[in-house]
Design an enzyme around this catalytic site. Structure first.
Site, PDB file in Angstrom:
ATOM      1  N   HIS A 182     -49.141  23.562 -11.685  1.00  0.00           N
ATOM      2  CA  HIS A 182     -50.544  23.157 -11.634  1.00  0.00           C
ATOM      3  C   HIS A 182     -51.131  22.943 -13.029  1.00  0.00           C
ATOM      4  CE1 HIS A 182     -50.828  25.497  -7.555  1.00  0.00           C
ATOM      5  NE2 HIS A 182     -50.226  24.328  -7.411  1.00  0.00           N
ATOM      6  N   PRO A 183     -50.491  22.171 -13.900  1.00  0.00           N
ATOM      7  CA  PRO A 183     -51.063  21.967 -15.241  1.00  0.00           C
ATOM      8  C   PRO A 183     -52.388  21.210 -15.158  1.00  0.00           C
ATOM      9  CG  PRO A 183     -49.254  20.440 -14.876  1.00  0.00           C
ATOM     10  CD  PRO A 183     -49.242  21.405 -13.720  1.00  0.00           C
TER      11      PRO A 183
END
Length: 537
Positions: free
Chosen positions: A473-474
């Protein structure tokens, strides 16, 4: 045709929405550029097939971080979608908005109109909810979000009993927002993956004013004075330039969007100069402030059948495949993430601090995120896992050359903030409480592989550093805010100090949301489209 009103770089969760919304009324010509191929592939359409896309470089950027000091020098693998639909075409399908305070925090950071009360109607408008009995709510919504509860593995009852016995809030009917354990909502439609491409782009592709190009790489953005004017691309062995009458919109994700800004001369001056790039505008936060969810799984052997009994053996896989091909049902129509949600590891906390996963499958290996998920363990097994909702550590994306084709250096900077280290211990102790519930103890065929009960805090931290992985989930690498001194884009997602250029994807989050980021990314794109079209009147 080489001139368009709008050029969108990246056909991921956000880019597909923008292509749909900006081309809808036929007034504007729109070009959508995607580095990867079409998503018309069996293992993309098949929900659990993301295990086959996990390392497939034809549809996946397959990034890796630099050695992480906070993780004893380990490198973490970062799969990101390089295909129509982007990461929504290769993700684990979990759909969750997070909690309301995630968005209230965005507004509090100087971004009016991004509080949850303001963005809730946007979510409500594009979601088509399908309940466990296949009843459709809000048929006009384009993104189908399904409740798979009735199709889940029978072990769901053990997991719900675990919650009840541990006094953890749980819901038999899942919700797309807020706290509590339930079955995870997933983005599927009639047994197939409902990616952003399937939901938004596919219906729009018939429009004459929308041009979609695949297998084309954006090299950099070109400028006329202080305005972003065109995009230099590489396509079929040759360079080609497309010009924008109105705007260029970066929707290439939390890695590629800041990288393209940097190779175009917009970013921290030293990073650009060291990479041989002429500085067009000193922009200190481009590529900075990266946040990501970091988690771990704890593995258990079961005394009853799990999904391993089906997907871990060829006869089971064949039967599951036949069922899916004939009916679009069965294990292949689901996500491997079946039960979970947001919880408080301490009841005195104001908001949930952990996301929990309870999955009736195990795929044990030294680094579990490096193994295809269609090859579970041969014995019956299951997983309990967690990740922190709002990590404090922040990383960065930094180019090393002027070429966009060269992957940038990714610094996760994981576990470098003491709060994150403290949270690992709290969350592991919470899992320990869950595993000691009668429901879990009753289905174990062996002692837990990780004996949390007898491990010291230091042991827990050491184990986490050795085995943890990103939840993929950058975000926040082009975060929105008030000025160039604290952010990359304004609250309307325009790049500070540059005309005709916006960023619209998860990179603009001021802070990471508490749960999976596909839902908020799609919302961001819808809200951005409203602003863009409002200015075009």
């Amino acid at each position: 045709m080489k001139r368009f009103d709008y050029i969108i770089i990246g056909a991921g969760s956000a880019g597909c929405v923008l292509a749909d919304k900006l081309s809808a009324d036929g007034r504007h010509s729109v070009l959508l550029l995607e580095s990867g191929p079409s998503d018309d592939r069996f293992w993309i359409r098949t929900p659990i097939g993301y295990g086959m896309s996990f390392h497939n470089d034809k549809v996946n950027w397959r990034f890796s971080t630099m050695p992480e000091p906070g993780l004893d020098g380990r490198k973490l693998y970062w799969p990101r979608g390089r295909v129509l639909g982007g990461s929504s075409s290769i993700n684990a399908l979990v759909y969750h908005r997070g909690v309301a305070t995630d968005y209230d925090d965005w507004a509090d950071a100087g971004n009016p109109g991004w509080d949850y009360k303001s963005v809730k109607p946007i979510f409500d408008a594009f979601e088509q909810m399908v309940d466990a009995k296949d009843k459709v709510r809000h048929a006009d919504g384009k993104l189908t979000v399904s409740d798979p509860t009735s199709s889940l593995h029978p072990m769901k009852d053990d997991f719900f009993a675990m919650c009840e016995q541990s006094q953890v809030a749980f819901h038999r009917k899942p919700s797309q927002i807020g706290e509590g354990i339930s079955s995870y909502l997933i983005t599927t439609r009639n047994g197939k993956r409902c990616s952003s491409a399937a939901a938004f782009l596919r219906p729009a592709q018939k429009r004459k004013n929308l041009t979609v190009m695949t297998n084309i790489d954006a090299e950099r953005i070109l400028f006329q004075d202080n305005r972003a004017s065109s995009v230099l691309c590489f396509h079929r062995g040759a360079q080609i330039t497309f010009s924008a009458n109105r705007e260029i919109i970066l929707s290439a994700g939390a890695v590629k969007s800041p990288q393209l800004l940097q190779v175009s001369g917009i970013g921290p001056g030293k990073i650009l100069r060291d990479a041989g790039v002429t500085v067009r505008m000193e922009h200190p936060h481009v590529g900075m402030n990266m946040q990501d969810h970091l988690g771990i799984n704890y593995y258990f052997k079961a005394n009853k059948p799990t999904m391993n009994n089906v997907l871990g053996r060829w006869p089971g896989r064949i039967m599951a495949g036949i069922e899916y091909i004939l009916r679009k049902t069965g294990p292949l129509s689901l996500s491997v993430n079946q039960i979970g949600g947001l919880v408080k590891t301490d009841p005195d906390l104001a908001v949930a601090n952990a996301q929990i996963y309870a999955n009736p499958v195990s795929y044990q290996i030294q680094y579990h995120n490096e193994r295809p998920l269609l090859k579970p363990d041969a014995f019956p097994g299951f997983i309990l896992g967690f990740n922190s909702c709002r990590p404090a550590s922040e990383g960065s994306i930094k180019i090393t050359t002027e070429k966009a084709s060269t992957p940038p250096n990714i610094f996760g900077n994981y576990m470098t903030h003491q709060r994150d280290i403290d949270d690992v211990v709290k969350m592991a102790r919470f899992i320990g409480q869950l595993q000691n519930s009668p429901a879990i103890q009753g289905i174990l065929s062996a002692s837990p592989k990780t004996p949390l009960d007898v491990m010291s805090d230091d042991d827990i931290i050491a184990d986490f550093k050795e085995r943890c992985g990103t939840i993929f989930h950058p975000s926040c690498t082009c975060r929105m805010g008030t000025t160039i001194e604290n952010s990359v884009v304004s609250s309307d997602l325009k790049v500070h100090g540059i005309d005709g250029l916006r960023v619209v994807d998860a990179s603009v989050f001021p802070n990471i949301t508490s749960a999976n980021i596909n839902a908020p990314t799609i919302m961001v794109a819808h809200k951005a489209a409203q602003a863009i079209l409002g200015e075009a009147k």
